[in-house]
Structure formats: structure tokens, C-alpha cells
Design a protein around this motif. Structure first.
Motif, PDB file in Angstrom:
ATOM      1  N   SER A   2       0.810  -1.199   0.000  1.00  0.00           N
ATOM      2  CA  SER A   2       0.000   0.000   0.000  1.00  0.00           C
ATOM      3  C   SER A   2       0.847   1.254   0.000  1.00  0.00           C
ATOM      4  O   SER A   2       1.978   1.285   0.475  1.00  0.00           O
ATOM      5  N   THR A   3       0.292   2.337  -0.567  1.00  0.00           N
ATOM      6  CA  THR A   3       1.000   3.614  -0.553  1.00  0.00           C
ATOM      7  C   THR A   3       1.109   4.139   0.866  1.00  0.00           C
ATOM      8  O   THR A   3       2.048   4.872   1.193  1.00  0.00           O
ATOM      9  N   GLY A   4       0.128   3.794   1.734  1.00  0.00           N
ATOM     10  CA  GLY A   4       0.209   4.228   3.122  1.00  0.00           C
ATOM     11  C   GLY A   4       1.426   3.661   3.816  1.00  0.00           C
ATOM     12  O   GLY A   4       2.115   4.359   4.574  1.00  0.00           O
ATOM     13  N   LEU A   5       1.727   2.401   3.574  1.00  0.00           N
ATOM     14  CA  LEU A   5       2.926   1.800   4.150  1.00  0.00           C
ATOM     15  C   LEU A   5       4.177   2.492   3.614  1.00  0.00           C
ATOM     16  O   LEU A   5       5.113   2.784   4.361  1.00  0.00           O
ATOM     17  N   ALA A   6       4.184   2.752   2.311  1.00  0.00           N
ATOM     18  CA  ALA A   6       5.325   3.440   1.707  1.00  0.00           C
ATOM     19  C   ALA A   6       5.537   4.806   2.355  1.00  0.00           C
ATOM     20  O   ALA A   6       6.672   5.203   2.668  1.00  0.00           O
ATOM     21  N   ASP A   7       4.437   5.523   2.589  1.00  0.00           N
ATOM     22  CA  ASP A   7       4.536   6.847   3.224  1.00  0.00           C
ATOM     23  C   ASP A   7       5.069   6.728   4.645  1.00  0.00           C
ATOM     24  O   ASP A   7       5.874   7.566   5.093  1.00  0.00           O
ATOM     25  N   ASN A   8       4.646   5.692   5.368  1.00  0.00           N
ATOM     26  CA  ASN A   8       5.119   5.516   6.738  1.00  0.00           C
ATOM     27  C   ASN A   8       6.611   5.217   6.789  1.00  0.00           C
ATOM     28  O   ASN A   8       7.338   5.749   7.635  1.00  0.00           O
ATOM     29  N   VAL A   9       7.077   4.345   5.918  1.00  0.00           N
ATOM     30  CA  VAL A   9       8.512   4.038   5.879  1.00  0.00           C
ATOM     31  C   VAL A   9       9.307   5.302   5.563  1.00  0.00           C
ATOM     32  O   VAL A   9      10.328   5.592   6.200  1.00  0.00           O
ATOM     33  N   ARG A  10       8.828   6.055   4.598  1.00  0.00           N
ATOM     34  CA  ARG A  10       9.520   7.296   4.220  1.00  0.00           C
ATOM     35  C   ARG A  10       9.538   8.285   5.390  1.00  0.00           C
ATOM     36  O   ARG A  10      10.566   8.918   5.681  1.00  0.00           O
ATOM     37  N   LYS A  11       8.391   8.392   6.088  1.00  0.00           N
ATOM     38  CA  LYS A  11       8.298   9.319   7.226  1.00  0.00           C
ATOM     39  C   LYS A  11       9.279   8.942   8.329  1.00  0.00           C
ATOM     40  O   LYS A  11      10.035   9.799   8.832  1.00  0.00           O
ATOM     41  N   TYR A  12       9.284   7.666   8.715  1.00  0.00           N
ATOM     42  CA  TYR A  12      10.181   7.242   9.793  1.00  0.00           C
ATOM     43  C   TYR A  12      11.642   7.318   9.371  1.00  0.00           C
ATOM     44  O   TYR A  12      12.525   7.598  10.199  1.00  0.00           O
ATOM     45  N   ARG A  13      11.921   7.079   8.107  1.00  0.00           N
ATOM     46  CA  ARG A  13      13.302   7.205   7.619  1.00  0.00           C
ATOM     47  C   ARG A  13      13.787   8.644   7.758  1.00  0.00           C
ATOM     48  O   ARG A  13      14.902   8.896   8.239  1.00  0.00           O
ATOM     49  N   ARG A  14      12.948   9.587   7.360  1.00  0.00           N
ATOM     50  CA  ARG A  14      13.339  10.992   7.437  1.00  0.00           C
ATOM     51  C   ARG A  14      13.444  11.459   8.884  1.00  0.00           C
ATOM     52  O   ARG A  14      14.344  12.237   9.229  1.00  0.00           O
ATOM     53  N   THR A  15      12.542  10.963   9.748  1.00  0.00           N
ATOM     54  CA  THR A  15      12.610  11.299  11.174  1.00  0.00           C
ATOM     55  C   THR A  15      13.926  10.817  11.776  1.00  0.00           C
ATOM     56  O   THR A  15      14.517  11.487  12.644  1.00  0.00           O
ATOM     57  N   SER A  32      17.842  -1.134  -3.735  1.00  0.00           N
ATOM     58  CA  SER A  32      16.687  -1.346  -4.606  1.00  0.00           C
ATOM     59  C   SER A  32      15.466  -1.810  -3.806  1.00  0.00           C
ATOM     60  O   SER A  32      14.329  -1.451  -4.134  1.00  0.00           O
ATOM     61  N   THR A  33      15.698  -2.580  -2.729  1.00  0.00           N
ATOM     62  CA  THR A  33      14.581  -3.025  -1.900  1.00  0.00           C
ATOM     63  C   THR A  33      13.948  -1.863  -1.156  1.00  0.00           C
ATOM     64  O   THR A  33      12.721  -1.742  -1.085  1.00  0.00           O
ATOM     65  N   VAL A  34      14.784  -0.989  -0.592  1.00  0.00           N
ATOM     66  CA  VAL A  34      14.261   0.198   0.108  1.00  0.00           C
ATOM     67  C   VAL A  34      13.461   1.067  -0.857  1.00  0.00           C
ATOM     68  O   VAL A  34      12.367   1.546  -0.546  1.00  0.00           O
ATOM     69  N   ARG A  35      13.997   1.259  -2.048  1.00  0.00           N
ATOM     70  CA  ARG A  35      13.274   2.058  -3.043  1.00  0.00           C
ATOM     71  C   ARG A  35      11.951   1.398  -3.426  1.00  0.00           C
ATOM     72  O   ARG A  35      10.939   2.077  -3.605  1.00  0.00           O
ATOM     73  N   LYS A  36      11.969   0.093  -3.534  1.00  0.00           N
ATOM     74  CA  LYS A  36      10.754  -0.641  -3.885  1.00  0.00           C
ATOM     75  C   LYS A  36       9.673  -0.419  -2.838  1.00  0.00           C
ATOM     76  O   LYS A  36       8.492  -0.206  -3.172  1.00  0.00           O
ATOM     77  N   VAL A  37      10.047  -0.468  -1.553  1.00  0.00           N
ATOM     78  CA  VAL A  37       9.084  -0.253  -0.480  1.00  0.00           C
ATOM     79  C   VAL A  37       8.494   1.151  -0.568  1.00  0.00           C
ATOM     80  O   VAL A  37       7.272   1.343  -0.490  1.00  0.00           O
ATOM     81  N   GLU A  38       9.353   2.137  -0.744  1.00  0.00           N
ATOM     82  CA  GLU A  38       8.888   3.528  -0.751  1.00  0.00           C
ATOM     83  C   GLU A  38       8.136   3.887  -2.028  1.00  0.00           C
ATOM     84  O   GLU A  38       7.505   4.941  -2.109  1.00  0.00           O
ATOM     85  N   GLN A  39       8.197   3.019  -3.008  1.00  0.00           N
ATOM     86  CA  GLN A  39       7.426   3.226  -4.231  1.00  0.00           C
ATOM     87  C   GLN A  39       6.120   2.426  -4.229  1.00  0.00           C
ATOM     88  O   GLN A  39       5.394   2.405  -5.212  1.00  0.00           O
ATOM     89  N   ALA A  50      12.948  -6.085   9.128  1.00  0.00           N
ATOM     90  CA  ALA A  50      14.310  -5.534   9.070  1.00  0.00           C
ATOM     91  C   ALA A  50      14.278  -4.007   9.045  1.00  0.00           C
ATOM     92  O   ALA A  50      15.092  -3.343   9.697  1.00  0.00           O
ATOM     93  N   LEU A  51      13.331  -3.438   8.305  1.00  0.00           N
ATOM     94  CA  LEU A  51      13.203  -1.980   8.261  1.00  0.00           C
ATOM     95  C   LEU A  51      12.797  -1.434   9.631  1.00  0.00           C
ATOM     96  O   LEU A  51      13.326  -0.399  10.074  1.00  0.00           O
ATOM     97  N   ALA A  52      11.872  -2.113  10.300  1.00  0.00           N
ATOM     98  CA  ALA A  52      11.433  -1.662  11.627  1.00  0.00           C
ATOM     99  C   ALA A  52      12.589  -1.678  12.618  1.00  0.00           C
ATOM    100  O   ALA A  52      12.733  -0.748  13.430  1.00  0.00           O
ATOM    101  N   ARG A  53      13.422  -2.709  12.567  1.00  0.00           N
ATOM    102  CA  ARG A  53      14.590  -2.771  13.462  1.00  0.00           C
ATOM    103  C   ARG A  53      15.520  -1.597  13.202  1.00  0.00           C
ATOM    104  O   ARG A  53      16.011  -0.958  14.141  1.00  0.00           O
TER     105      ARG A  53
END
Length: 413
Positions: A2-15, A32-39, A50-53
Motif C-alpha cells: 500500500s502507498t500508506g505503508l510506503a509513506d510511513n517508511v519514508r516518514k520514519y526514515r526521514r525522522t 533497490s529493496t528500500v526504493r521498492k518499499v517507498e514506491q 528488518a526496516l522496523a529494526r
């Protein structure tokens, strides 16, 4: 994804002050995996963990609520047709006055109990089709008995009905029909509580926590299992093996949910509690219907190895599989895992072999599981992930066995 998940990953990454490259390095994932998630691309739960950790947040914090995508699944359509009789028996139409379903003669309590026992044996033997065919009649006759009988006999009928519902919920969770499974398990727990069957109700909670875990509802699964474990905590010196087993299984559910939700301290504590229950039993215990699945020191160890699989510690998985309660020489002292837990453990080993580039060893594990648990294997996303990774990473031409397994699991070559 979902785009909502992508937005959340991007938000927490920037925070966290990380670039995509920084997050990839911190999570030990490819850029490429990180980009895939955020897209908005689809990735596995292991990747999200792994991203949450790396972001120091719970895995569930990354999820988002939004409208599901429109997806036509021929498998889902087929399942609706296959399970139409079971759905009618479990969730009949409800009118204002008389029921719309045809009247059914109440079953003999001994026949209902035997039906549950036979259905459970078929489930354990991986014969899901036979289970599905038996359940509609079992549900209808048990409901009729619970409605027709009263007094002490009526209470026994309600308890028999709870057992039938618990078997139904367990089967439906295994075949991933989660809404129907939830209804069956919730009703089983309610009836068990009303008749004072605490052990049976707790067994239902174990099943419900498994369902919640499969739906990625980590917080709820952890909280429900932990609360129930506290409520039924046995006195070790007086507890029956079945009481210890159900209590230990609840702690396994707490640990599994907490580990997937990036709560390692809670997971580690829960693993120790489960190990204590397993140690008190000394060896694997299975005594249906007082306890619906095997539990003991081997199960506790196998589930601890799942934690290593979640973080990708391939060498740790293979090392732990050859020592302690899981080793071949320990069977005489500790007993064996249940068929389903054994299969899940061997899939962890297959995954470890893939991570280490040992494709043939991974294939050997899949082949052995196909020989012993053919139908069960087709319901395991982990098996499909292992096969997909073999197809992606193998540089040489695929063997005939690999092509056959890919077709069996519905994985595109």
C-alpha cells in the motif's frame, strides 16, 4: 504494497535522519529493496521487520489502513465454492423469527465427540479435504444437540459444540479463511467460558492468537496471549501436563508476535517462559482433547529457531538444528515435533540453505516435505518464498525437480 505503508517508511526514515542508502545499510537490505518499499511495491514481512529494526519502531507502526486494491484471485473464487457448505453450516442466515436453515436432528453426544476426534486426526494427517467434508454435518448436529438438550446433558452438548467449533477454526486458519476462522474460534471460546471450561477456552485463545499473527495483528496477538497466560498460570508442582502445554503455547504466541513486531526484550522473556514450561514437561506432550497440539522442550526450541530465521541468521539456524532438543539423537529423550511444527522447522532450514547458496540442500528439504506433507506444503507462503528465491538466485539451469516443485507450489519460473 500500500502507498500508506510506503509513506510511513519514508516518514520514519526521514525522522531518523537517514537517506535511502543509509536505511539500506542500517537494515542490511539492498538499496533497490528500500526504493521498492517507498514506491509502494510488495515485499515480505521479513523485509518490513528488518526496516522496523533499523528505524527503531514496531513493525505494526509501519502498517496503514486504506482501501484494498482490486485483485481477482481465481484461487479465492475456487475456495468460496469449495467451502460453501461449511460456510452455510457455520454462519447460516438469521431471520427475525424462524431460522432459514433446514431443521437438523440432534446428534448423539458420543457421535459428536468421536466426529471431532476423527476430524482432528485427519487434520493432523494433512487430509484437509476430508476435514472440510466432515465439518458441515458436525457443526449442524452439534448445534442441534446444544439447542435440544438441557440440564447437565445440555451443558455437555454445549461443550461438544465448542470442540467442533474449535476444530473448525483451526482448519479454517490453516487454509487461510480468516474471517470464517475468527467466527468459529470466537464462538468456541465463548461457549467454553460459559460452561466453565477454562482449559478449552485457553486452547481457543491459542488458536485465535495464531490467526491474529497470520493477519499481522501483532499487538493484539501479543496482548491477548500474555493476558491469558497470566490468567491461567499454573502452579508448577501441581499442574497437569495439558495445563503446562497450553500455558507454554501461549508464551510461544507472545514471543512470535513480539519478535515480528520488533519487541526483542518481550520476545526473549516469553521464550524463557515457554522454555520453562517445556522443561517442566521434560518431553513433548500430546493428549487430545485436553491439549490440541504437541508442546514440550523440542517445540520451544524450534520456535526459538524461527526467531533466527526472521533475522536471517542462516548459520545459526543450521547450528541449532543439529544440537540440543532438535538434534536427531535427542528424539529418544525429548520426543518429536508435531507434523506441522516439524514442517515449519524444515522450511526454516530450507530458507537457511538458500541464504547460503546451497540450492540443492534447500530442494532436498522441499522434496522431503512434499513426500510427507504434500497438501500442507501448498498452504505455506514460506515454501513459495524459498522456491522463488531458488529461481531468482540459481545461476545454472534449473533441474527437473526444481521445475516440478515450482509448478506444484504455483511459483512462476
Amino acid at each position: 504494497m500500500s502507498t500508506g505503508l510506503a509513506d510511513n517508511v519514508r516518514k520514519y526514515r526521514r525522522t531518523a535522519g537517514l537517506s535511502q542508502e543509509g536505511l539500506a545499510e542500517a537494515s542490511d537490505l539492498s538499496l533497490s529493496t528500500v526504493r521498492k518499499v517507498e514506491q509502494g511495491g510488495h515485499v515480505s514481512m521479513e523485509t518490513l521487520h528488518a526496516l522496523a529494526r533499523a528505524l527503531n519502531v514496531s513493525t505494526s507502526a509501519l502498517f496503514a489502513t486504506e482501501a484494498p486494491k482490486s485483485v481477482l484471485s481465481t484461487q479465492d473464487e475456487a475456495n468460496r465454492r469449495y467451502l460453501v457448505e461449511l460456510r452455510r453450516a457455520l454462519m447460516p442466515p438469521i431471520a427475525l423469527s424462524a431460522p432459514l436453515s433446514e431443521p437438523v436432528e440432534a446428534g448423539e453426544l458420543s457421535s459428536i465427540r468421536q466426529g471431532v476426534q476423527d476430524g482432528h486426526a485427519l487434520y493432523q494427517a494433512d487430509r484437509y479435504g476430508a476435514v472440510a467434508k466432515r465439518l458441515p454435518s458436525l457443526l449442524r448436529t452439534s448445534e442441534a444437540a446444544a439447542s435440544a438438550l438441557d440440564g447437565e446433558e445440555g451443558q455437555h452438548a454445549v461443550i461438544a459444540r465448542a470442540h467442533a467449533l474449535l476444530l473448525t477454526g483451526k482448519y479454517l486458519t490453516q487454509v487461510r479463511q480468516y474471517d470464517m476462522a475468527y467466527y468459529a474460534l470466537a464462538e468456541a471460546i465463548r461457549l467454553a467460558r460459559e460452561t466453565g471450561q477454562t482449559q478449552l477456552a485457553a486452547t481457543g485463545v491459542v488458536g485465535l492468537c495464531w490467526l491474529l499473527l497470520r493477519q499481522d495483528r501483532f499487538d493484539e496477538s501479543e496482548q491477548l496471549a500474555a493476558q491469558t497466560a497470566v490468567e491461567i498460570e499454573p502452579r508448577m508442582s501441581e499442574a497437569t501436563p495439558a495445563q503446562l502445554a497450553v500455558w507454554g503455547e501461549l508464551w510461544l504466541r507472545v514471543a512470535a508476535a513480539a519478535r515480528r513486531n520488533n519487541r526483542p526484550d518481550v520476545a526473549n522473556h516469553s521464550r524463557r517462559m515457554a522454555a520453562a514450561a517445556g522443561g517442566a514437561l521434560a518431553r513433548e506432550h500430546a493428549d487430545f482433547p485436553s491439549h490440541w497440539s504437541a508442546f514440550g522442550p523440542v517445540t520451544a526450541e524450534a520456535k526459538a529457531v524461527e526467531d533466527l530465521a526472521l533475522v536471517g541468521d542462516a548459520r545459526g539456524i543450521l547450528r541449532r538444528a543439529d544440537e540440543g532438543p532438535l538434534s536427531a539423537k535427542a528424539v529418544k529423550n525429548f520426543g518429536r515435533l508435531s507434523a506441522n511444527n516439524w514442517g515449519r522447522h524444515r522450511l526454516d532450514i530450507a530458507r537457511a540453505h538458500v541464504l547460503l547458496g546451497s540450492h540443492q540442500d534447500a530442494m532436498d528439504e522441499l522434496t522431503n516435505l512434499r513426500d510427507t506433507a504434500d497438501v500442507w506444503l501448498t498452504h505455506q507462503p514460506m515454501a513459495r518464498r524459498v522456491m522463488t528465491d531458488i529461481l531468482k538466485t540459481r545461476k545454472r539451469t534449473l533441474t527437473e525437480d526444481m521445475r516440478s516443485m515450482a509448478a506444484h507450489l504455483g511459483v512462476a519460473g
